[in-house]
Scaffold this motif. Structure first.
Motif, PDB file in Angstrom:
ATOM      1  N   SER A 187      -0.372   0.053  -7.059  1.00 31.27           N
ATOM      2  CA  SER A 187      -1.565   1.090  -7.778  1.00 31.27           C
ATOM      3  C   SER A 187      -1.364   2.829  -6.642  1.00 31.27           C
ATOM      4  CB  SER A 187      -2.769   0.306  -7.700  1.00 31.27           C
ATOM      5  OG  SER A 187      -2.874  -0.932  -8.703  1.00 31.27           O
ATOM      6  N   ALA A 188      -1.819   2.095  -5.631  1.00 33.79           N
ATOM      7  CA  ALA A 188      -1.450   3.442  -4.437  1.00 33.79           C
ATOM      8  C   ALA A 188      -0.488   5.123  -4.579  1.00 33.79           C
ATOM      9  CB  ALA A 188      -1.920   2.979  -3.298  1.00 33.79           C
ATOM     10  N   THR A 189       0.105   3.642  -4.966  1.00 34.76           N
ATOM     11  CA  THR A 189       2.127   4.439  -5.333  1.00 34.76           C
ATOM     12  C   THR A 189       1.502   5.634  -6.040  1.00 34.76           C
ATOM     13  OG1 THR A 189       3.394   3.273  -4.205  1.00 34.76           O
ATOM     14  CG2 THR A 189       4.501   4.786  -5.373  1.00 34.76           C
ATOM     15  N   LEU A 190       1.281   4.715  -7.353  1.00 33.05           N
ATOM     16  CA  LEU A 190       1.173   5.619  -8.434  1.00 33.05           C
ATOM     17  C   LEU A 190      -0.218   5.847  -8.937  1.00 33.05           C
ATOM     18  CD1 LEU A 190       0.895   1.940 -11.173  1.00 33.05           C
ATOM     19  CD2 LEU A 190       2.977   3.594 -10.413  1.00 33.05           C
ATOM     20  N   VAL A 191      -0.831   6.187  -8.345  1.00 33.61           N
ATOM     21  CA  VAL A 191      -2.012   7.343  -8.336  1.00 33.61           C
ATOM     22  C   VAL A 191      -1.389   9.070  -7.815  1.00 33.61           C
ATOM     23  CG1 VAL A 191      -4.043   8.419  -7.146  1.00 33.61           C
ATOM     24  CG2 VAL A 191      -4.022   5.460  -8.459  1.00 33.61           C
ATOM     25  N   GLN A 192      -1.072   8.180  -6.915  1.00 25.93           N
ATOM     26  CA  GLN A 192       0.208   9.118  -6.309  1.00 25.93           C
ATOM     27  C   GLN A 192       0.458   9.967  -6.573  1.00 25.93           C
ATOM     28  OE1 GLN A 192       2.169   8.562  -2.316  1.00 25.93           O
ATOM     29  NE2 GLN A 192       0.378   9.252  -1.251  1.00 25.93           N
ATOM     30  N   GLN A 193       1.423   9.386  -7.339  1.00 28.67           N
ATOM     31  CA  GLN A 193       2.545   9.933  -8.778  1.00 28.67           C
ATOM     32  C   GLN A 193       1.930  11.386  -9.458  1.00 28.67           C
ATOM     33  OE1 GLN A 193       4.957   6.792  -9.678  1.00 28.67           O
ATOM     34  NE2 GLN A 193       5.622   6.396  -8.266  1.00 28.67           N
ATOM     35  N   ALA A 251      -5.103  -1.964 -10.675  1.00 29.21           N
ATOM     36  CA  ALA A 251      -5.374  -3.446 -10.399  1.00 29.21           C
ATOM     37  C   ALA A 251      -7.126  -2.786  -9.639  1.00 29.21           C
ATOM     38  CB  ALA A 251      -4.185  -3.574  -9.124  1.00 29.21           C
ATOM     39  N   GLY A 252      -7.892  -2.464 -10.068  1.00 26.06           N
ATOM     40  CA  GLY A 252      -8.686  -2.541  -9.354  1.00 26.06           C
ATOM     41  C   GLY A 252      -9.962  -1.281  -9.492  1.00 26.06           C
ATOM     42  N   GLU A 253     -10.917  -1.014  -9.879  1.00 25.67           N
ATOM     43  CA  GLU A 253     -11.874   0.705 -10.318  1.00 25.67           C
ATOM     44  C   GLU A 253     -11.443   1.226  -8.436  1.00 25.67           C
ATOM     45  OE1 GLU A 253     -14.611  -1.459 -11.118  1.00 25.67           O
ATOM     46  OE2 GLU A 253     -15.194  -0.766 -13.309  1.00 25.67           O
ATOM     47  N   SER A 254     -11.790   0.797  -7.944  1.00 28.40           N
ATOM     48  CA  SER A 254     -11.334   1.761  -6.884  1.00 28.40           C
ATOM     49  C   SER A 254      -9.919   1.967  -6.232  1.00 28.40           C
ATOM     50  CB  SER A 254     -11.883   0.575  -5.094  1.00 28.40           C
ATOM     51  OG  SER A 254     -10.910  -0.562  -5.130  1.00 28.40           O
ATOM     52  N   ALA A 255      -9.210   1.524  -6.601  1.00 31.89           N
ATOM     53  CA  ALA A 255      -7.427   2.260  -7.286  1.00 31.89           C
ATOM     54  C   ALA A 255      -7.462   3.417  -7.853  1.00 31.89           C
ATOM     55  CB  ALA A 255      -6.474   1.191  -7.402  1.00 31.89           C
ATOM     56  N   LYS A 310       3.323 -19.909   8.022  1.00 30.83           N
ATOM     57  CA  LYS A 310       4.031 -17.855   7.559  1.00 30.83           C
ATOM     58  C   LYS A 310       3.156 -17.193   6.742  1.00 30.83           C
ATOM     59  CE  LYS A 310       7.016 -18.635  10.138  1.00 30.83           C
ATOM     60  NZ  LYS A 310       7.087 -17.566  11.509  1.00 30.83           N
ATOM     61  N   VAL A 311       2.031 -16.827   6.922  1.00 33.33           N
ATOM     62  CA  VAL A 311       1.402 -15.983   5.084  1.00 33.33           C
ATOM     63  C   VAL A 311       1.514 -14.737   5.304  1.00 33.33           C
ATOM     64  CG1 VAL A 311      -1.177 -15.954   4.601  1.00 33.33           C
ATOM     65  CG2 VAL A 311      -0.608 -17.834   6.231  1.00 33.33           C
ATOM     66  N   VAL A 312       1.710 -14.492   3.519  1.00 29.31           N
ATOM     67  CA  VAL A 312       2.133 -13.216   3.029  1.00 29.31           C
ATOM     68  C   VAL A 312       1.619 -11.904   2.873  1.00 29.31           C
ATOM     69  CG1 VAL A 312       3.858 -11.634   2.168  1.00 29.31           C
ATOM     70  CG2 VAL A 312       4.593 -13.800   3.425  1.00 29.31           C
ATOM     71  N   LEU A 313       0.609 -10.913   3.070  1.00 25.63           N
ATOM     72  CA  LEU A 313      -0.645 -10.551   1.469  1.00 25.63           C
ATOM     73  C   LEU A 313       0.327  -8.767   2.037  1.00 25.63           C
ATOM     74  CD1 LEU A 313      -3.384 -10.659   4.380  1.00 25.63           C
ATOM     75  CD2 LEU A 313      -2.770 -12.367   2.829  1.00 25.63           C
ATOM     76  N   CYS A 314      -0.800  -8.422   0.916  1.00 26.29           N
ATOM     77  CA  CYS A 314      -0.533  -7.364  -0.184  1.00 26.29           C
ATOM     78  C   CYS A 314      -0.394  -5.868   1.404  1.00 26.29           C
ATOM     79  CB  CYS A 314      -1.361  -6.894  -1.151  1.00 26.29           C
ATOM     80  SG  CYS A 314      -0.341  -7.735  -2.141  1.00 26.29           S
ATOM     81  N   ALA A 315      -0.002  -5.091   1.610  1.00 26.20           N
ATOM     82  CA  ALA A 315      -0.714  -4.028   2.262  1.00 26.20           C
ATOM     83  C   ALA A 315      -1.822  -3.591   2.145  1.00 26.20           C
ATOM     84  CB  ALA A 315      -0.025  -2.523   2.555  1.00 26.20           C
ATOM     85  N   PRO A 316      -2.784  -3.300   3.179  1.00 27.84           N
ATOM     86  CA  PRO A 316      -3.910  -2.756   3.612  1.00 27.84           C
ATOM     87  C   PRO A 316      -4.371  -1.814   2.649  1.00 27.84           C
ATOM     88  CG  PRO A 316      -3.031  -2.906   5.717  1.00 27.84           C
ATOM     89  CD  PRO A 316      -2.423  -3.132   4.880  1.00 27.84           C
ATOM     90  N   SER A 317      -3.247  -1.133   2.202  1.00 29.23           N
ATOM     91  CA  SER A 317      -3.290   0.092   1.315  1.00 29.23           C
ATOM     92  C   SER A 317      -2.821  -0.083  -0.400  1.00 29.23           C
ATOM     93  CB  SER A 317      -2.855   1.343   1.337  1.00 29.23           C
ATOM     94  OG  SER A 317      -1.409   0.834   1.398  1.00 29.23           O
ATOM     95  N   VAL A 318      -2.967  -1.219  -0.523  1.00 33.40           N
ATOM     96  CA  VAL A 318      -2.814  -1.312  -2.067  1.00 33.40           C
ATOM     97  C   VAL A 318      -3.928  -2.879  -2.625  1.00 33.40           C
ATOM     98  CG1 VAL A 318      -0.470  -1.176  -2.313  1.00 33.40           C
ATOM     99  CG2 VAL A 318      -1.140  -3.413  -2.007  1.00 33.40           C
ATOM    100  N   PRO A 319      -4.397  -2.750  -4.074  1.00 30.68           N
ATOM    101  CA  PRO A 319      -5.671  -3.330  -4.241  1.00 30.68           C
ATOM    102  C   PRO A 319      -5.653  -4.624  -3.506  1.00 30.68           C
ATOM    103  CG  PRO A 319      -4.714  -2.092  -6.021  1.00 30.68           C
ATOM    104  CD  PRO A 319      -4.057  -1.777  -4.754  1.00 30.68           C
ATOM    105  N   CYS A 320      -4.557  -5.617  -3.783  1.00 32.38           N
ATOM    106  CA  CYS A 320      -4.401  -6.350  -3.807  1.00 32.38           C
ATOM    107  C   CYS A 320      -4.402  -7.104  -2.255  1.00 32.38           C
ATOM    108  CB  CYS A 320      -3.426  -7.296  -3.802  1.00 32.38           C
ATOM    109  SG  CYS A 320      -1.409  -6.437  -3.705  1.00 32.38           S
ATOM    110  N   GLN A 354      -6.063  -5.357  -0.048  1.00 28.67           N
ATOM    111  CA  GLN A 354      -8.280  -4.661  -0.119  1.00 28.67           C
ATOM    112  C   GLN A 354      -8.893  -5.908  -0.499  1.00 28.67           C
ATOM    113  OE1 GLN A 354      -8.125  -1.533  -2.125  1.00 28.67           O
ATOM    114  NE2 GLN A 354      -7.350  -0.166   0.088  1.00 28.67           N
ATOM    115  N   ALA A 355      -8.507  -6.607  -1.021  1.00 31.91           N
ATOM    116  CA  ALA A 355      -9.308  -7.639  -2.328  1.00 31.91           C
ATOM    117  C   ALA A 355      -8.632  -8.836  -0.854  1.00 31.91           C
ATOM    118  CB  ALA A 355      -8.515  -7.855  -3.329  1.00 31.91           C
ATOM    119  N   ALA A 356      -7.633  -9.331  -0.566  1.00 27.49           N
ATOM    120  CA  ALA A 356      -7.274 -10.347   0.332  1.00 27.49           C
ATOM    121  C   ALA A 356      -8.079 -10.077   1.934  1.00 27.49           C
ATOM    122  CB  ALA A 356      -5.669 -10.094   0.519  1.00 27.49           C
TER     123      ALA A 356
END
Lengths: 261, 249
Positions: free
Chosen positions: B69-75, B88-92, B136-146, B148-150
């Motif tokens: 979502s972060a990339t798309l908004v920038q585009q 993905a989410g209102e804050s995005a 080994k846990v993998v999360l989404c980057a802190p800049s994308v909605p998933c 931040q939600a995690a």
């Protein structure tokens, strides 16, 4: 008449040449003009950037050492053989040069991943390469080593073959000849090969992201940090980009000034 | 050395020519064609919705491009030619250039879920297991909605997971589990549903889970774009979304 024809041909060549130059130069100029130079030092000290730069320095230096230790002997074998197999090995070496980096990352996963060709035999010992700094070094070496080997091989092929005959008559072993005669003579080739390999390793992005993931301080190198920051804080991303650009230009200047001319 | 260098640069020249040729496609004129940008978590849902829309609206074509979502908004802020964006989410949607927004409505909801390999080698049974050392846990980057939600979910659960990587979007995060490289990934419930048998889901209790409300935003007055949005929020669109693990408002 002749003047007009001359002008026409000059334009026919000049316009595409100018366009080519613009295509290459405009993005770099745009990056430089967007940069706020005053904030660069402060941006580099931020908690995301500093570990990324440190990690990039560590992994690219390790890659350069690996190239030196492993790539030099390989270049040596390639340079002194004209066997058909050598030509195949050389062709194989150029594959990582032209391979899309993300495909390199997938290939590395298939080799070193937890379920990979080699990786599956490491897991029973509790060793996992993916997501570690070792994975970053493997990815960087994968893309950088060919540059080094081809550069050093070229330099070694330029050596006078009589040197080796003389060294042999004097009873020198291969290793001794390489160390005391060949290497000192190809030092410029080694240095430019190292600089090229180092610069390529510094720019590595796709294979690292695919194979090593991205975690601050562990696998998030400077280019990965730029990508992550572009979504969070574009101004900082631009500052880091500037630093990477300056470093690349420095390496280029070093190559041109010292060894390539 | 010099010879090699020149070989490499001519190869690069060829690549540039190819790249330029590939980039030469111009966006089709608005009218029967809609360009949609959708969050990575909507991949399966919007592929299905686009196919269904084209089938029920003959003569139209929908082109969907997926990303974080972060990339798309920038585009969009940089002027990407899109008529609809689903995030993905209102804050995005907050960084989205307000001037570009014609209409916005919530069309789906999603919650987080833990994805583990089918054989669950690390034996992850709940969110509390994720702070086990060596996991080994993998999360989404802190800049994308998933991502931040995690982070929010772990904060409310009081768990500090053993994170090995923060990936660019939710599908990249899930792929690390699909490839067997990670023991667990925090993704959306819909991703676990869409992935089918290749991963297993471990639910996160509602008390600590984060619910995201997905907005679909119209960026143009184009009638086809409007009817695509109407289709997404219709009963049929909602049924498709629910079948793929989303909630509907």
């Amino acid at each position: 008449m002749r003047y007009a024809a001359g002008l026409r041909s000059r334009l026919t060549l000049g316009i595409p040449a100018g366009l080519a130059l613009l295509l290459l130069v405009v993005p770099l100029v745009a990056l430089l003009t967007r940069a706020d130079w005053a904030r660069v030092p402060a941006d580099l000290a931020t908690p995301t950037v500093l570990p990324a730069l440190r990690l990039s320095l560590l992994t690219t230096s390790t890659t350069a050492v690996l190239c030196l230790l492993l790539g030099t002997p390989l270049a040596w074998f390639l340079a002194r053989s004209d066997h058909a197999a050598t030509r195949w090995v050389r062709a194989l070496l150029t594959v990582p040069l032209v391979l899309p980096p993300v495909v390199g990352g997938v290939a590395l996963l298939m080799a070193w991943g937890r379920l990979g060709l080699i990786g599956q035999h490491l897991s029973p010992f509790g060793v996992q390469i993916t997501f570690t700094t070792v994975a970053v070094v493997l990815a960087e070496t994968f893309v950088a080593m060919p540059f080094y080997v081809l550069a050093v091989e070229g330099a070694m092929r330029g050596l006078d073959p009589r040197l080796e005959s003389v060294a042999r008559t004097l009873g020198a072993s291969d290793l001794r000849y390489l160390r005391t005669v060949a290497l000192p003579l190809v030092l410029p080739g080694v240095a430019s090969g190292l600089a090229l390999a180092w610069a390529r390793a510094l720019g590595e992005f796709g294979a690292t992201l695919t194979f090593a993931g991205s975690y601050p301080g562990r696998t998030q190198t400077a280019p990965l940090a730029v990508y992550a920051l572009l979504e969070q804080d574009p101004a900082v991303a631009i500052s880091v980009s500037i630093v990477l650009l300056v470093v690349s230009v420095l390496v280029l200047a070093l190559l041109r000034g010292r060894w390539l001319r | 050395m010099r010879r090699r260098g020149r070989g490499a640069s001519s190869a690069a020249y060829g690549l540039v020519v190819l790249a330029l040729a590939a980039c030469g496609t111009t966006p089709a004129p608005a009218g029967d064609h809609v360009t949609v940008l959708a969050a990575a978590s909507l991949t399966e849902a919007f592929e299905q919705l686009a196919t269904d829309f084209e089938a029920t609206h003959p003569g139209t074509s929908v082109e969907v491009s997926f990303g974080s979502s972060a990339t798309l908004v920038q585009q969009v802020n940089q002027g990407a030619p899109a008529e609809v964006i689903a995030l993905a989410g209102e804050s995005a949607a907050k960084p989205l250039d307000r001037a570009a927004v014609k209409a916005s409505t919530t069309f789906a909801t999603n919650v987080l879920e833990i994805a583990v390999p089918p054989d669950n080698p690390a034996g992850v049974a709940s969110i509390d297991d994720l702070d086990r050392p060596g996991l080994k846990v993998v999360l989404c980057a802190p800049s994308v909605p998933c991502g931040q939600a995690a982070d929010a979910t772990f904060a409310s659960a009081g768990v500090s997971p053993s994170v090995v990587s923060r990936e660019v979007d939710v599908k990249a995060t899930l792929s690390k589990v699909r490839l067997g490289e990670a023991d667990a990934a925090v993704v959306y419930h819909s991703d676990v549903v869409a992935a089918g048998d290749v991963v297993r889901g471990v639910a996160i209790p509602a008390a600590v889970n984060t619910t995201l409300r997905y907005p679909i935003i119209t960026l143009s007055d184009d009638p086809t774009a409007r009817s695509f949005v109407e289709f997404v929020v219709s009963d049929r669109g909602a049924a498709t979304l629910r079948s793929l693990g989303f909630g509907t408002p």
